[in-house]
Design a protein around this motif. Structure first.
Motif, PDB file in Angstrom:
ATOM      1  N   SER A 139      52.511  56.398 -17.250  1.00 49.95           N
ATOM      2  CA  SER A 139      52.033  56.303 -18.625  1.00 49.95           C
ATOM      3  C   SER A 139      50.506  56.323 -18.710  1.00 49.95           C
ATOM      4  N   GLU A 140      49.819  56.084 -17.597  1.00 51.84           N
ATOM      5  CA  GLU A 140      48.366  55.992 -17.593  1.00 51.84           C
ATOM      6  C   GLU A 140      47.674  57.115 -16.826  1.00 51.84           C
ATOM      7  N   ILE A 141      48.319  57.571 -15.756  1.00 50.85           N
ATOM      8  CA  ILE A 141      47.647  58.435 -14.788  1.00 50.85           C
ATOM      9  C   ILE A 141      48.424  59.729 -14.588  1.00 50.85           C
ATOM     10  N   LYS A 142      47.690  60.830 -14.558  1.00 44.74           N
ATOM     11  CA  LYS A 142      48.262  62.131 -14.242  1.00 44.74           C
ATOM     12  C   LYS A 142      47.731  62.584 -12.891  1.00 44.74           C
ATOM     13  N   MET A 143      48.635  62.992 -12.005  1.00 39.14           N
ATOM     14  CA  MET A 143      48.218  63.496 -10.697  1.00 39.14           C
ATOM     15  C   MET A 143      47.891  64.984 -10.812  1.00 39.14           C
ATOM     16  N   ILE A 144      46.703  65.359 -10.349  1.00 41.12           N
ATOM     17  CA  ILE A 144      46.251  66.750 -10.419  1.00 41.12           C
ATOM     18  C   ILE A 144      46.481  67.457  -9.087  1.00 41.12           C
ATOM     19  N   ASP A 145      46.136  66.814  -7.987  1.00 44.04           N
ATOM     20  CA  ASP A 145      46.295  67.390  -6.652  1.00 44.04           C
ATOM     21  C   ASP A 145      46.410  66.242  -5.661  1.00 44.04           C
ATOM     22  N   ILE A 146      47.109  66.483  -4.538  1.00 47.36           N
ATOM     23  CA  ILE A 146      47.345  65.384  -3.600  1.00 47.36           C
ATOM     24  C   ILE A 146      47.690  65.932  -2.225  1.00 47.36           C
ATOM     25  N   GLY A 147      47.461  65.146  -1.186  1.00 45.50           N
ATOM     26  CA  GLY A 147      47.788  65.583   0.164  1.00 45.50           C
ATOM     27  C   GLY A 147      47.515  64.491   1.183  1.00 45.50           C
ATOM     28  N   THR A 148      47.625  64.849   2.461  1.00 38.91           N
ATOM     29  CA  THR A 148      47.445  63.923   3.570  1.00 38.91           C
ATOM     30  C   THR A 148      46.586  64.582   4.643  1.00 38.91           C
TER      31      THR A 148
END
Length: 311
Positions: A139-148
């Protein structure tokens, strides 16, 4: 009013308890005094305001450990860990030592109505081993890109930094996130530095600095949560130019000096868990979560910590 729990004792940390510090075996004796732990409940607002974010960092103590006191086993504290998260309502959570299929998937399942998440096992880029996973409040945060990436000379493949004197596979989860209410974006990395290798910790911080540059060329605000296995005064933090400790930079009266590692309440440890940031993110509040949940005194052998940031 604040409640103070005091314990005065002098111990030698045994070989059995020592892995609790770092999540990897190590044999050495330590002599430590137990500090006072303070509960602050007068000024803290606990929850972020409009446009602010709350980052929670939590070394959960790996779930396959067989604790000397069985009440500290994962099965007896996992529900309380979820209760803590539901009560604290962080915008993002960075986990350390969460075994992928025992703990990280448990958190994802129990919190799926409120949170989404990403993480991989550090041993195989899939489900094997501990996970430095991140959850974000939908409800607060949108993920744009992610990885490890891995804390080693070969960061783009599962690897242990033997040439850096590391004892374990170490990984980091990174992401670009957006505050839904304002559109403000930030770059967030969550990790766990090696407990044994001084060179590994130093080189890992250099690598993290380079990865911030790689993932964040637009110079968004940066946040780094970790069990650093190093005191805040360590020289390794000099490798992160322009980043500061939220504990130290939060306003007077809205922070604390509690240590974060406590070995199930038996030892002082040190402030090895921290949340760092870069401007224009500004810390409004820092707190070491020493409060019990569901009558479980210790959710882990580390206290969770959080920081609230405004932009």
């Amino acid at each position: 009013m604040k409640t103070v729990r005091r314990a005065k004792l002098f111990i030698i940390l045994s070989v059995i308890l020592l892995p609790a510090v770092f999540g990897c075996d190590k044999k050495k004796d330590y002599e430590l005094d137990v500090p006072d732990v303070e509960y602050h409940d007068s000024k803290l607002k606990k929850y972020p305001g409009e446009g602010e974010i709350k980052i929670l960092s939590f070394n959960v103590r790996y779930g396959t450990a067989k604790e000397t006191n069985s009440s500290n086993n994962w099965s007896n504290r996992k529900s309380a860990c979820v209760a803590m998260i539901k009560d604290q309502k962080p915008s993002c959570i960075g986990f350390q030592e969460a075994v992928y299929d025992i703990q990280f998937e448990y958190f994802k399942d129990q919190l799926k109505d409120e949170y989404d998440g990403y993480g991989v096992g550090r041993d195989d880029w899939k489900r094997s081993g501990e996970c430095m996973g991140i959850l974000w409040r939908k409800s607060e945060i949108k993920m744009i890109d992610i990885g490890t990436f891995w804390l080693s000379p070969t960061p783009d493949t599962p690897s242990k930094a033997d040439s850096w004197d590391a004892a374990c596979f170490r990984s980091a989860t990174w992401g670009i996130f957006e505050v839904i209410s304002t559109g403000q974006r930030f770059c967030y990395i969550n990790t766990h530095l090696d407990h044994k290798g001084a060179k590994a910790r130093e080189e890992s911080m250099k690598l993290i600095s380079k990865r911030f540059e790689q993932y964040n060329p637009g110079r968004l605000p940066q946040i780094l949560s970790a069990d650093f296995n190093a005191s805040p005064s360590s020289a390794i933090f000099g490798n992160l130019s322009g980043m500061y400790n939220s504990r130290n930079m939060a306003p007077t009266g809205y922070s604390d000096e509690n240590t974060t590692y406590h070995a199930w309440g038996t030892t002082a440890g040190s402030q090895i868990d921290n949340i760092l940031f870069s401007y224009p993110a500004t810390p409004k509040e820092y707190h070491t979560i020493v409060e019990p949940y569901e009558s479980v005194a210790y959710l882990s052998d580390h206290y969770p910590i959080y920081a609230i940031f405004a932009f």
